[in-house]
Design an enzyme around this catalytic site. Structure first.
Site, PDB file in Angstrom:
ATOM      1  N   SER A  12      35.394  49.069  84.771  1.00 58.15           N
ATOM      2  CA  SER A  12      35.999  48.813  86.068  1.00 58.15           C
ATOM      3  C   SER A  12      37.359  48.188  85.799  1.00 58.15           C
ATOM      4  CB  SER A  12      35.116  47.895  86.910  1.00 58.15           C
ATOM      5  OG  SER A  12      35.532  47.977  88.266  1.00 58.15           O
ATOM      6  N   GLU A  13      38.390  48.726  86.455  1.00 58.63           N
ATOM      7  CA  GLU A  13      39.750  48.400  86.035  1.00 58.63           C
ATOM      8  C   GLU A  13      40.166  46.954  86.289  1.00 58.63           C
ATOM      9  OE1 GLU A  13      38.910  50.684  88.257  1.00 58.63           O
ATOM     10  OE2 GLU A  13      40.221  50.686  90.027  1.00 58.63           O
ATOM     11  N   ASN A  14      39.374  46.210  87.061  1.00 58.79           N
ATOM     12  CA  ASN A  14      39.712  44.796  87.217  1.00 58.79           C
ATOM     13  C   ASN A  14      39.346  43.981  85.975  1.00 58.79           C
ATOM     14  OD1 ASN A  14      36.979  45.350  88.057  1.00 58.79           O
ATOM     15  ND2 ASN A  14      36.853  43.220  88.716  1.00 58.79           N
TER      16      ASN A  14
END
Lengths: 234, 219
Positions: free
Chosen positions: B46-48
């Site tokens: 997840s890009e966060n």
């Protein structure tokens, strides 16, 4: 060791003036410097340019500054959770620069790392690429993105020592490390502040050289934006 | 019968290959994680800032410091790792993530995608979508074949502001699986159970390439 401890958010934010450019760490409401945001509300500085991935929600995070009309311009990648934001943007009261999330992170990192600009494929052929220099590398077009710097970068970490070394927790790390690098003055608010030597140097995420002021936050509400759970009997 | 959102996710899950790192977008793509075929090990990014994302937490065990890019509370699997946003997009831009699945408002027959802005109506921002589609080698779009007004979302050209150009490789909808050919055009690969080729032709505005035999999906 250089002692960078200050006693409060207000003391940490001293010198922040109207019209300045600030970076604020966090993703959604996760890992945002909530104590400093409260201090900025209290200080009533305005005309701020805020570089932050998101703009908070109506009554928390950067939403609190928006409500007081303290922000002139937002530089963000996603701003979908805030009615007041949308209202100010559509009425033209608020300037908004939307940029791809990876470019935003890298522009902060580059600013702190002394790299004035870089080429990325993100945004080529879209509105984001309009007016930007295009160059082909390995047969693929890239656009030139410039580094970002801030008068003050404000980050939130889990633990820190008085020398400014920081350790983050979970996904609350997000934009905090690259932004910590890109502030002329970087303020860190932490949940736990310890003496030098108490953090394992192997485990430090942000070296203290990037941080000028550090304090233990008075209160961390840590509001959850999308509480998503499964029930135990599931 | 056309597929529901879970059906679309289940069909996309069949594309997963053992050992892949996968980024799932918000909406239908998130559901792909519920349908991983037996014997396949993949890790979700997840890009966060997490690799090794697990399911949603049990009620009472949620952690404000542990969310996905949709800002939902999540868990971390054994072996998970956290990192900052710049490292996260190094993984994406550097093509270390093998598959990106994301939703779209429009896809064109040359692989352009629009999913971030409706001028005058919705301006929320692109988040990580532009970085993801510009760099990923393998992009699957998960979406309904038509919009709420019943109009095709598969077009000759996108009418909305673009997220990326020439990047989508495959589209899975409630009606069909289509590959986007390098020379342009949606090549019909499979139809949803009980859906006829005629139905798909009728619901598609872009150039659809149809072979004599189009197999039905096996779910």
């Amino acid at each position: 060791m250089i002692n960078k401890e200050v006693k409060s958010a207000l003391e940490a934010c001293q010198g922040i003036k109207s019209g300045m450019t600030l970076m604020l760490g966090g993703f959604g409401l996760c890992g945002i410097p909530e104590n400093c945001i409260s201090a900025l509300v209290e200080m009533k500085v305005n005309d701020l340019t805020c570089i932050s991935n998101n703009a908070g929600v109506d009554d928390f995070g950067l939403g609190l500054l928006l409500k007081q009309r303290q922000i002139k311009k937002m530089i963000s990648s996603y701003v979908g959770e805030n009615d007041e934001f949308e209202r100010q943007m559509l009425s033209g009261e608020l300037e908004v620069d939307l940029i791809p999330q990876g470019s935003l992170a890298e522009r902060c990192r580059a600013g702190g790392a002394g790299i004035p600009a870089f080429f990325t494929p993100a945004g080529y052929g879209t509105e984001v690429g309009e007016g930007k220099e295009v160059r082909e590398f390995n047969g693929k077009p890239h656009i030139l993105e410039q580094a970002l710097l801030a008068d003050f970068a404000i980050v939130k970490a889990w633990k820190g020592d008085t020398a400014g070394n920081l350790i983050y927790k979970g996904t609350a790390r997000n934009f905090n490390p690259p932004m910590a690098m890109a502030g002329k003055i970087t303020i860190a608010e932490v949940e736990e502040l310890v003496q030098p030597g108490e953090l394992d140097p192997n485990h430090v995420h942000t070296p203290g050289i990037f941080v000028q002021r550090i304090f233990k936050g008075q209160k961390f509400e840590k509001r959850i934006e999308q509480r998503t759970v499964i029930t135990k009997d599931h | 019968m056309s597929l529901d959102k879970n059906g679309i996710a289940k069909r996309i899950a069949q594309e997963l290959i053992d050992g892949w790192y996968v980024n799932l977008g918000i909406g239908i793509p998130t559901l792909v994680a519920n349908h991983i075929p037996k014997g396949i090990n993949v890790e979700f990014q997840s890009e966060n800032g997490i690799l090794g994302m697990g399911p949603f937490p049990f009620d009472g065990e949620e952690d404000a410091d542990l969310i996905n890019a949709g800002k939902q509370t999540i868990t971390a699997l054994p072996g998970a790792v956290y990192f900052d946003s710049s490292t996260s997009f190094s993984m994406i831009r550097g093509q270390h993530v093998q598959l990106t699945v994301l939703g779209a408002m429009e896809v064109s027959e040359n692989g352009d995608i629009a999913n971030w802005k409706i001028p005058g109506k919705m301006v929320k921002g692109m988040g990580g979508a532009m970085d993801l589609v510009a760099s990923a080698d393998n992009i699957i779009v998960a979406m309904m074949h038509t919009n709420k007004a019943g109009e095709s979302k598969l077009l000759e050209q996108c009418s909305l502001p673009l997220t990326g150009v020439n990047c989508v490789k495959k589209v899975v909808t409630n009606l069909a699986v289509m590959e986007i050919l390098p020379e342009g055009g949606f090549k019909l690969i499979e139809r949803a159970p009980g859906v006829s080729v005629e139905q798909i032709i009728k619901a598609t505005r872009g150039k659809l390439i149809v072979d004599a035999e189009v197999p039905e999906m096996v779910l």
